[in-house]
Design an enzyme around this catalytic site. Structure first.
Site, mmCIF file in Angstrom:
data_model
loop_
_atom_site.group_PDB
_atom_site.id
_atom_site.type_symbol
_atom_site.label_atom_id
_atom_site.label_comp_id
_atom_site.label_asym_id
_atom_site.label_seq_id
_atom_site.Cartn_x
_atom_site.Cartn_y
_atom_site.Cartn_z
ATOM 1 N N CYS A 119 48.756 39.565 42.632
ATOM 2 C CA CYS A 119 49.535 38.469 43.211
ATOM 3 C C CYS A 119 51.019 38.627 42.865
ATOM 4 O O CYS A 119 51.698 39.471 43.433
ATOM 5 C CB CYS A 119 48.981 37.121 42.774
ATOM 6 S SG CYS A 119 49.588 35.760 43.793
ATOM 7 N N HIS A 219 43.723 37.387 44.135
ATOM 8 C CA HIS A 219 43.360 37.250 42.724
ATOM 9 C C HIS A 219 41.953 37.776 42.474
ATOM 10 O O HIS A 219 40.986 36.997 42.421
ATOM 11 C CB HIS A 219 43.454 35.783 42.295
ATOM 12 C CG HIS A 219 44.838 35.323 42.008
ATOM 13 N ND1 HIS A 219 45.431 35.446 40.768
ATOM 14 C CD2 HIS A 219 45.783 34.771 42.815
ATOM 15 C CE1 HIS A 219 46.659 34.964 40.809
ATOM 16 N NE2 HIS A 219 46.902 34.544 42.040
ATOM 17 N N GLU A 221 40.585 38.693 39.804
ATOM 18 C CA GLU A 221 40.010 38.196 38.543
ATOM 19 C C GLU A 221 39.251 36.884 38.740
ATOM 20 O O GLU A 221 38.469 36.467 37.870
ATOM 21 C CB GLU A 221 41.102 38.033 37.486
ATOM 22 C CG GLU A 221 41.927 36.766 37.567
ATOM 23 C CD GLU A 221 42.944 36.723 38.695
ATOM 24 O OE1 GLU A 221 43.599 35.675 38.867
ATOM 25 O OE2 GLU A 221 43.117 37.740 39.389
#
Length: 248
Positions: A119, A219, A221
């Site tokens: 990001c 994102h 994660e």
């Protein structure tokens, strides 16, 4: 590097962190912090996470000790770094962090250190190499689906260029979690755009000729069930570590 108890070693993966005022327990003070899902993603993918607080010196020494680098998400990048005036929607910039992460990237690339930008990290990679940003994406795409609301992640469908690093890892089409109001505008000359949302927003960039340099606007994660990007980073970092040992 730390041993995992076998004949191989787990690569050290640096994770850039935030410098923020925060509260925990009885304390209200300045912290170097990072959402723990970054740590979990790197660890579950086989790497050893090393948190990197933004400081004013030491980037070269840090990079020399690492096998891979994740430039994490966070606050807007100071538009002065790419020669623009600040948009009213550009808030809470962190110029010190911008400089620290740009220095990490500057030292990482000549070493062919694997780098994953997440990001803001993708934006930082673009700006560090001479690109610019859209400071408020809704002005461009006329919707807010990339950041539906405070602390609410959107779901973005991304088309990836066939044969690109990103497509090799994820396939030619992927649905991803996103949370951003800024995005890449002019792509840095050294980078190649390899992923796009359906509204045309650039979602992935790569640095050709390097082992692993990939920036994604989303994102990864946030998806605990899909570690493919982190696993690919760890694999590339293990190879980089091996090459470093062979050259010593």
């Amino acid at each position: 590097m730390a041993s995992n108890g076998s004949s191989t070693t787990r690569p050290l993966i640096g994770l850039t962190t935030y410098a923020e005022r925060a509260q925990t327990g009885v304390w209200d003070t300045d912290f170097a912090l990072l959402p723990y899902n970054y740590v979990e993603s790197v660890s579950r993918a086989g790497g050893v996470p090393v948190l990197l607080p933004p400081i004013e010196h030491g980037a070269e020494e840090v990079v020399a000790a690492l096998d891979g680098l994740v430039v994490s998400g966070g606050a807007d990048i100071d538009p002065a770094r790419y020669g623009h005036q600040s948009h009213p929607a550009t808030t809470a910039t962190r110029p010190g962090r911008d400089e620290w992460e740009a220095e990490l990237v500057r030292h990482a690339l000549p070493r062919d250190l694997p780098v994953l930008g997440v990001c803001r990290g993708a934006q930082l990679l673009n700006v560090a190499l001479g690109g610019t940003l859209h400071q408020h994406l809704p002005d461009v795409v006329e919707h807010e689906a990339h950041r539906p609301g405070p602390a609410v992640f959107g779901a973005t469908r991304v088309r990836l260029a066939a044969g690109s690093l990103a497509a090799t890892i994820l396939g030619d089409d992927v649905k991803v979690p996103c949370y951003h109001h800024q995005a890449l505008d002019r792509i840095a000359p050294a980078l190649t755009a390899t992923g796009w949302a359906t509204d045309g927003t650039v979602e992935a960039v790569e640095l050709p000729g390097h082992r692993f340099v990939l920036g994604v606007q989303w994102h990864p994660e946030q998806d605990a069930d899909d570690l493919r990007l982190f696993q690919a980073l760890v694999t590339a970092s293990s190879a980089a570590s091996h090459d470093k040992e062979e050259s010593q």
